[in-house]
Design a protein around this motif. Sequence first.
Motif, mmCIF file in Angstrom:
data_model
loop_
_atom_site.group_PDB
_atom_site.id
_atom_site.type_symbol
_atom_site.label_atom_id
_atom_site.label_comp_id
_atom_site.label_asym_id
_atom_site.label_seq_id
_atom_site.Cartn_x
_atom_site.Cartn_y
_atom_site.Cartn_z
ATOM 1 N N VAL A 42 0.833 -1.207 0.000
ATOM 2 C CA VAL A 42 0.000 0.000 0.000
ATOM 3 C C VAL A 42 0.870 1.261 0.000
ATOM 4 O O VAL A 42 0.527 2.271 -0.613
ATOM 5 C CB VAL A 42 -0.987 -0.033 1.198
ATOM 6 N N ILE A 99 2.109 1.771 -3.488
ATOM 7 C CA ILE A 99 1.073 2.354 -4.348
ATOM 8 C C ILE A 99 1.059 3.872 -4.184
ATOM 9 O O ILE A 99 1.137 4.619 -5.168
ATOM 10 C CB ILE A 99 -0.316 1.758 -4.001
ATOM 11 N N SER A 100 0.994 4.317 -2.923
ATOM 12 C CA SER A 100 0.938 5.760 -2.688
ATOM 13 C C SER A 100 2.223 6.437 -3.160
ATOM 14 O O SER A 100 2.175 7.522 -3.740
ATOM 15 C CB SER A 100 0.700 6.047 -1.208
ATOM 16 N N SER A 137 4.242 5.514 -5.538
ATOM 17 C CA SER A 137 4.311 5.594 -7.002
ATOM 18 C C SER A 137 3.490 6.782 -7.501
ATOM 19 O O SER A 137 3.899 7.486 -8.439
ATOM 20 C CB SER A 137 3.812 4.296 -7.623
ATOM 21 N N ALA A 138 2.353 7.027 -6.842
ATOM 22 C CA ALA A 138 1.515 8.160 -7.244
ATOM 23 C C ALA A 138 2.202 9.484 -6.913
ATOM 24 O O ALA A 138 2.175 10.420 -7.722
ATOM 25 C CB ALA A 138 0.171 8.082 -6.552
ATOM 26 N N GLN A 191 3.081 12.214 -9.751
ATOM 27 C CA GLN A 191 2.541 13.577 -9.716
ATOM 28 C C GLN A 191 3.670 14.598 -9.661
ATOM 29 O O GLN A 191 3.560 15.688 -10.200
ATOM 30 C CB GLN A 191 1.607 13.762 -8.521
ATOM 31 N N ALA A 224 -1.527 2.782 -15.307
ATOM 32 C CA ALA A 224 -1.638 1.943 -14.110
ATOM 33 C C ALA A 224 -0.641 0.801 -14.230
ATOM 34 O O ALA A 224 -0.545 0.172 -15.270
ATOM 35 C CB ALA A 224 -3.047 1.405 -13.966
ATOM 36 N N GLU A 280 -2.787 -1.935 -8.223
ATOM 37 C CA GLU A 280 -2.116 -1.124 -9.228
ATOM 38 C C GLU A 280 -1.658 0.219 -8.681
ATOM 39 O O GLU A 280 -2.441 0.953 -8.087
ATOM 40 C CB GLU A 280 -3.074 -0.895 -10.408
ATOM 41 N N GLY A 281 -0.388 0.489 -8.882
ATOM 42 C CA GLY A 281 0.131 1.813 -8.623
ATOM 43 C C GLY A 281 0.047 2.591 -9.931
ATOM 44 O O GLY A 281 -0.706 2.229 -10.826
ATOM 45 N N VAL A 282 0.838 3.636 -10.055
ATOM 46 C CA VAL A 282 0.790 4.416 -11.281
ATOM 47 C C VAL A 282 2.209 4.793 -11.668
ATOM 48 O O VAL A 282 3.101 4.852 -10.824
ATOM 49 C CB VAL A 282 -0.117 5.668 -11.095
ATOM 50 N N ASN A 284 -2.852 11.759 -2.170
ATOM 51 C CA ASN A 284 -2.016 10.582 -1.951
ATOM 52 C C ASN A 284 -1.231 10.670 -0.667
ATOM 53 O O ASN A 284 -0.967 9.646 -0.038
ATOM 54 C CB ASN A 284 -1.103 10.359 -3.146
#
Lengths: 123, 135
Positions: free
Chosen positions: B6, B9-10, B12-13, B17, B51, B61-63, B116
Amino acid sequence: MDNSFYLLENLIHFTNKRHKVIASNIANIDTPDFRAKDLRFSKVLDKELLALTDTHDRHIRSESEKFNKNTTTLESNLIWADRNNVELDIEIAKMTENALLGEASIKLLSTRMRMFKDAVRRR
Amino acid sequence: MDSFSVFKISASALDSQRKRMNVIASNMANVHSTSTEDQGVYQRKDVLFEATPVDPKGKYEGVKVKEIVIDNTQPIVVYDPAHPDADAEGYVTMPNINIIEEMVNMMMATRAYEANVSAFNISKELFMKTMEIGR
């Protein structure tokens, strides 16, 4: 011994998984073609809490799947111009709610453990 | 064990950004760049997100930034004979950048980044609470 340990363990596991799914939705807020996902909770309740014991072959069994295998589902409501349907406010609300549920189940589990400890200690 | 995915995921966002912010800042900085190292007028850039799974099973999925694309819309032509890059008729080709559009994009990137960060913090809180089981 009742099954509250098992239930709470599963509930914590579920909230952790759902948390990841929501985090993934928030991460992909600007990804074209991405669709928001979620985990369903109703089936867990059905299976774990409301399941009736069947004592006869012709009793109707619960058709619900075990929630660990409960797959992520697509939600389609409104779709943005980039063919993405993540709504940030809803995702944040879901995440807060889910985190509270997780905290509550952790608290319940701790309380349950303390009760057992007390029962063992004070004869 | 993918308990910590988790955070990936955050993270990667946040990373994506931030890259988007860099591109937007570059666009804003070059709003009047009539020439670049390879001669032509500066062209607006934008990021394309994709994604991407963070765990081997690919469930969550992260980004990531798939690529930085070049915006091929028509450059803005202004009449300014005194400009060093003006052509024979006195017209200068300016980059296809709308500063208001860039500002809006930047605000959206900031909001997404903040969302995020709060997701990351909620995850952290949840983990800290999990550590307290049985206490």
